[in-house]
Design a protein around this motif. Structure first.
Motif, PDB file in Angstrom:
ATOM      1  N   ALA A 269       6.857  -4.034  -0.946  1.00  0.00           N
ATOM      2  CA  ALA A 269       6.513  -4.747  -2.190  1.00  0.00           C
ATOM      3  C   ALA A 269       5.216  -4.179  -2.737  1.00  0.00           C
ATOM      4  CB  ALA A 269       6.355  -6.242  -1.908  1.00  0.00           C
ATOM      5  N   LEU A 270       5.356  -3.213  -3.616  1.00  0.00           N
ATOM      6  CA  LEU A 270       4.198  -2.430  -4.008  1.00  0.00           C
ATOM      7  C   LEU A 270       4.535  -1.670  -5.271  1.00  0.00           C
ATOM      8  CD1 LEU A 270       1.840  -0.284  -3.227  1.00  0.00           C
ATOM      9  CD2 LEU A 270       3.534   0.651  -1.681  1.00  0.00           C
ATOM     10  N   LYS A 271       3.542  -1.541  -6.148  1.00  0.00           N
ATOM     11  CA  LYS A 271       3.736  -0.751  -7.363  1.00  0.00           C
ATOM     12  C   LYS A 271       2.474   0.060  -7.618  1.00  0.00           C
ATOM     13  CE  LYS A 271       4.961  -1.286 -12.184  1.00  0.00           C
ATOM     14  NZ  LYS A 271       5.175  -2.230 -13.273  1.00  0.00           N
ATOM     15  N   PRO A 272       2.544   1.350  -7.800  1.00  0.00           N
ATOM     16  CA  PRO A 272       3.744   2.174  -7.747  1.00  0.00           C
ATOM     17  C   PRO A 272       4.093   2.522  -6.296  1.00  0.00           C
ATOM     18  CG  PRO A 272       1.825   3.545  -8.154  1.00  0.00           C
ATOM     19  CD  PRO A 272       1.319   2.134  -8.052  1.00  0.00           C
ATOM     20  N   GLY A 273       5.359   2.842  -6.064  1.00  0.00           N
ATOM     21  CA  GLY A 273       5.724   3.361  -4.743  1.00  0.00           C
ATOM     22  C   GLY A 273       6.567   2.449  -3.898  1.00  0.00           C
ATOM     23  N   LYS A 274       7.430   1.632  -4.509  1.00  0.00           N
ATOM     24  CA  LYS A 274       8.275   0.710  -3.724  1.00  0.00           C
ATOM     25  C   LYS A 274       9.196   1.431  -2.743  1.00  0.00           C
ATOM     26  CE  LYS A 274      11.800  -1.745  -5.580  1.00  0.00           C
ATOM     27  NZ  LYS A 274      12.468  -2.825  -6.325  1.00  0.00           N
ATOM     28  N   PRO A 275       9.913   2.501  -3.148  1.00  0.00           N
ATOM     29  CA  PRO A 275      10.765   3.166  -2.163  1.00  0.00           C
ATOM     30  C   PRO A 275       9.904   4.017  -1.242  1.00  0.00           C
ATOM     31  CG  PRO A 275      11.060   4.170  -4.343  1.00  0.00           C
ATOM     32  CD  PRO A 275       9.943   3.192  -4.450  1.00  0.00           C
ATOM     33  N   LEU A 276       9.514   3.460  -0.116  1.00  0.00           N
ATOM     34  CA  LEU A 276       8.638   4.181   0.795  1.00  0.00           C
ATOM     35  C   LEU A 276       9.249   4.066   2.185  1.00  0.00           C
ATOM     36  CD1 LEU A 276       4.843   4.263   0.585  1.00  0.00           C
ATOM     37  CD2 LEU A 276       5.928   4.160   2.814  1.00  0.00           C
ATOM     38  N   TYR A 277       9.635   5.204   2.738  1.00  0.00           N
ATOM     39  CA  TYR A 277      10.352   5.225   4.010  1.00  0.00           C
ATOM     40  C   TYR A 277       9.367   5.465   5.138  1.00  0.00           C
ATOM     41  CZ  TYR A 277      13.433   6.984   7.686  1.00  0.00           C
ATOM     42  OH  TYR A 277      14.083   7.183   8.873  1.00  0.00           O
TER      43      TYR A 277
ATOM     44  N   CYS B 145     -15.141  -7.049 -12.669  1.00  0.00           N
ATOM     45  CA  CYS B 145     -14.374  -6.414 -13.730  1.00  0.00           C
ATOM     46  C   CYS B 145     -15.348  -6.046 -14.866  1.00  0.00           C
ATOM     47  CB  CYS B 145     -13.309  -7.396 -14.198  1.00  0.00           C
ATOM     48  SG  CYS B 145     -12.282  -6.732 -15.480  1.00  0.00           S
ATOM     49  N   GLY B 146     -15.291  -4.794 -15.301  1.00  0.00           N
ATOM     50  CA  GLY B 146     -16.257  -4.322 -16.296  1.00  0.00           C
ATOM     51  C   GLY B 146     -15.814  -4.612 -17.725  1.00  0.00           C
ATOM     52  N   SER B 147     -14.505  -4.669 -17.949  1.00  0.00           N
ATOM     53  CA  SER B 147     -14.007  -4.932 -19.309  1.00  0.00           C
ATOM     54  C   SER B 147     -12.677  -5.667 -19.198  1.00  0.00           C
ATOM     55  CB  SER B 147     -13.824  -3.616 -20.063  1.00  0.00           C
ATOM     56  OG  SER B 147     -13.256  -2.637 -19.229  1.00  0.00           O
ATOM     57  N   GLU B 148     -12.369  -6.425 -20.230  1.00  0.00           N
ATOM     58  CA  GLU B 148     -11.165  -7.267 -20.221  1.00  0.00           C
ATOM     59  C   GLU B 148      -9.926  -6.443 -19.895  1.00  0.00           C
ATOM     60  OE1 GLU B 148      -9.268 -10.163 -23.465  1.00  0.00           O
ATOM     61  OE2 GLU B 148     -11.390 -10.422 -22.974  1.00  0.00           O
ATOM     62  N   PHE B 149      -8.985  -7.069 -19.154  1.00  0.00           N
ATOM     63  CA  PHE B 149      -7.867  -6.301 -18.661  1.00  0.00           C
ATOM     64  C   PHE B 149      -6.726  -7.246 -18.286  1.00  0.00           C
ATOM     65  CE2 PHE B 149      -5.832  -4.656 -14.771  1.00  0.00           C
ATOM     66  CZ  PHE B 149      -5.223  -3.553 -15.339  1.00  0.00           C
ATOM     67  N   SER B 150      -5.493  -6.919 -18.704  1.00  0.00           N
ATOM     68  CA  SER B 150      -4.360  -7.752 -18.272  1.00  0.00           C
ATOM     69  C   SER B 150      -3.189  -6.859 -17.873  1.00  0.00           C
ATOM     70  CB  SER B 150      -3.950  -8.708 -19.382  1.00  0.00           C
ATOM     71  OG  SER B 150      -3.611  -7.980 -20.533  1.00  0.00           O
ATOM     72  N   HIS B 151      -2.309  -7.418 -17.024  1.00  0.00           N
ATOM     73  CA  HIS B 151      -1.190  -6.646 -16.499  1.00  0.00           C
ATOM     74  C   HIS B 151      -0.124  -7.627 -16.009  1.00  0.00           C
ATOM     75  CE1 HIS B 151       0.810  -3.227 -14.660  1.00  0.00           C
ATOM     76  NE2 HIS B 151       0.995  -3.960 -13.588  1.00  0.00           N
ATOM     77  N   LYS B 152       1.134  -7.164 -16.062  1.00  0.00           N
ATOM     78  CA  LYS B 152       2.222  -8.016 -15.588  1.00  0.00           C
ATOM     79  C   LYS B 152       3.159  -7.186 -14.712  1.00  0.00           C
ATOM     80  CE  LYS B 152       5.826 -10.947 -17.423  1.00  0.00           C
ATOM     81  NZ  LYS B 152       6.563 -11.313 -18.621  1.00  0.00           N
ATOM     82  N   SER B 153       3.497  -7.729 -13.544  1.00  0.00           N
ATOM     83  CA  SER B 153       4.438  -7.030 -12.671  1.00  0.00           C
ATOM     84  C   SER B 153       5.033  -8.013 -11.676  1.00  0.00           C
ATOM     85  CB  SER B 153       3.724  -5.914 -11.906  1.00  0.00           C
ATOM     86  OG  SER B 153       4.556  -5.433 -10.881  1.00  0.00           O
ATOM     87  N   ASP B 154       6.199  -7.679 -11.122  1.00  0.00           N
ATOM     88  CA  ASP B 154       6.795  -8.547 -10.108  1.00  0.00           C
ATOM     89  C   ASP B 154       6.251  -8.231  -8.720  1.00  0.00           C
ATOM     90  OD1 ASP B 154       7.933  -6.040 -10.087  1.00  0.00           O
ATOM     91  OD2 ASP B 154       9.934  -6.743  -9.494  1.00  0.00           O
ATOM     92  N   ARG B 155       5.475  -7.162  -8.618  1.00  0.00           N
ATOM     93  CA  ARG B 155       4.968  -6.752  -7.298  1.00  0.00           C
ATOM     94  C   ARG B 155       3.450  -6.588  -7.341  1.00  0.00           C
ATOM     95  NH1 ARG B 155       7.692  -1.423  -7.537  1.00  0.00           N
ATOM     96  NH2 ARG B 155       8.680  -2.245  -9.388  1.00  0.00           N
TER      97      ARG B 155
END
Ligand code: AMP
Ligand code: MG
Length: 406
Positions: free
Chosen positions: A274-282, A332-342
């Motif tokens: 459960a990780l972004k980027p890089g979910k398919p990790l063997y 946090c130095g400057s305003e920032f937003s993000h959306k992800s399921d992981r």
């Protein structure tokens, strides 16, 4: 089934990683970053005598208590010499930094705190017994353990090993890491680039990451997306301590790496995190060989390396704290937003200010965007869901540029 969390996946890697056997190494800067595989005992008392810490005069402190202010200079002692005679009542010896204290003297007065001519010296300051003296064996006693097995070798440890007379030491063997790129579209830099092709960014980056982690890379080249091409290269790679494969591990038609690994007897431990980027990790093992299949996109590969491969290499190298968190709190130095399921590792530029670390998210176009990574020096660790940070909010940041446990 719920996706494996990063911390759970790291625990699995830890359980399957074993430090390598010890070997003897000559003491030289080449052992920097390696780990001691023996306890080190001192062969000497250090200092070997009561030693002057300053240039000045060796005096009897009780003389000063009796109010005598002017003394006869009866000898000079340079570093590397033994005193020719004791210091008697009313006498002093001129003494240099690092020289042995003469019998009778119990303090050294700094040159700058005296007045003197060719054979007389008078004091300008009060004197305390034992001042400016480093007592015999106060740093270490003969036979005392001064470094324990598992200690990381930094410049100061190299200095201490020299102090105790070591010219060779036992260290854990350096991991050998085979690196394999896969993909029909991948071309080496320097080769002609077809219209449907891209250059191999991963191999050079991974060899550098491995080198920075104090392991030794060996490059196997690029495998085509065919079983025939991948098989022999994986067979060679499995002879190393660690095999790093990039590309070919997700669920595409030609993602053949997991099948070839299974054929070769590699036991799969996990295949998605459960990780972004890089979910398919063997991650899998064959005997003591660790196999990591990193996604082909370079940023995913870099994040996967930092989260799983670098700690595994530390374990192989014999470090005492291989998986200790490298995450710090930054403002946090400057305003920032993000959306992800992981949970997301978002490239960030960290600055050290008078108030501590400050993080700025960098403009980032996703897991193929290595250029933004060059403008960053860490990853903000964002929880899943919709997140919004205002300037001054605390955020977790994964440090990638240096190893605090190095
Ligand atoms: P894959 O994991 O094989 O599906 O690859 C995912 C993406 O990463 C694709 O866009 C590939 O072209 C790209 N990619 C794979 N290997 C490399 C590499 N060695 N260097 C740069 N990009 C790569
Ligand atoms: Mg591919």
């Amino acid at each position: 089934m719920a996706l494996l969390q990063v911390a759970e996946a790291q625990q699995l890697v830890l359980q399957h990683s074993h430090r390598l056997p010890a070997e003897t190494a000559i003491l030289s800067p080449a052992v920097l970053g390696r780990t001691l595989a023996e306890g080190i005992a001192s062969d000497i008392d250090s200092p070997p005598f009561d030693k002057s810490m300053v240039d000045g005069y060796a005096v009897r402190s009780e003389d000063v208590a009796e109010g005598i202010g002017t003394f006869r200079i009866v000898q000079g002692i340079l570093a590397g010499q033994m005193p020719a005679r004791p210091v008697g009542w009313g006498e002093v010896a001129s003494i240099m930094t690092g020289a042995p204290l003469p019998v009778g003297a119990d303090a050294v007065v700094m040159h700058e705190h005296t007045r003197f001519n060719s054979d007389q010296m008078s004091l300008m300051h009060p004197v305390r017994a034992r001042q400016n003296i480093m007592a015999r064996a106060s740093e270490m006693k003969q036979g005392e353990t001064v470094l324990t097995s598992g200690t990381l070798l930094r410049p100061q440890e190299l200095g201490l090993l020299a102090t105790v007379g070591r010219t060779s030491i036992a260290v854990y063997r350096t991991p050998r890491v085979a690196i394999l790129s896969t993909g029909d579209e991948i071309v080496e830099p320097g080769q002609p680039l077809g219209s449907s092709q891209i250059r191999n960014s991963n191999a050079g980056m991974l060899m550098a990451l491995v080198t920075r982690a104090k392991a030794v890379p060996s490059y196997l080249g690029i495998a085509h997306d065919t079983l025939e091409s991948i098989r022999p290269l994986i067979a060679t790679g499995l002879k190393a301590d660690v095999l790093l494969i990039t590309g070919g591990v997700s669920a595409g038609k030609v993602d053949l790496v997991p099948d070839v690994l299974a054929e070769a007897g590699v036991m799969p431990i996990f295949h998605k995190v459960a990780l972004k980027p890089g979910k398919p990790l063997y991650f899998g093992t064959l005997g003591n060989t660790l196999v990591f299949g990193l996604p082909g996109n370079p940023v995913s590969g870099l994040v996967g390396f930092e989260l799983f491969v670098r700690p595994a290499l530390r374990k192989l190298l014999g470090r005492s704290q291989p998986f200790v968190s490298m995450t710090i709190k930054a403002k946090c130095g400057s305003e920032f937003s993000h959306k992800s399921d992981r949970p997301t590792y978002y490239p960030a530029k960290l600055n050290l200010t008078a108030d501590g670390w400050e993080a700025h998210a960098v403009g980032w176009k996703g897991s193929g965007d290595l250029r933004s990574i060059c403008a960053s020096n860490g990853f903000a660790v964002l929880p899943p869901g919709e997140v919004r940070y205002s300037a001054g909010d605390l955020m977790d940041v994964l440090l990638t540029e240096f190893d605090p446990w190095s």
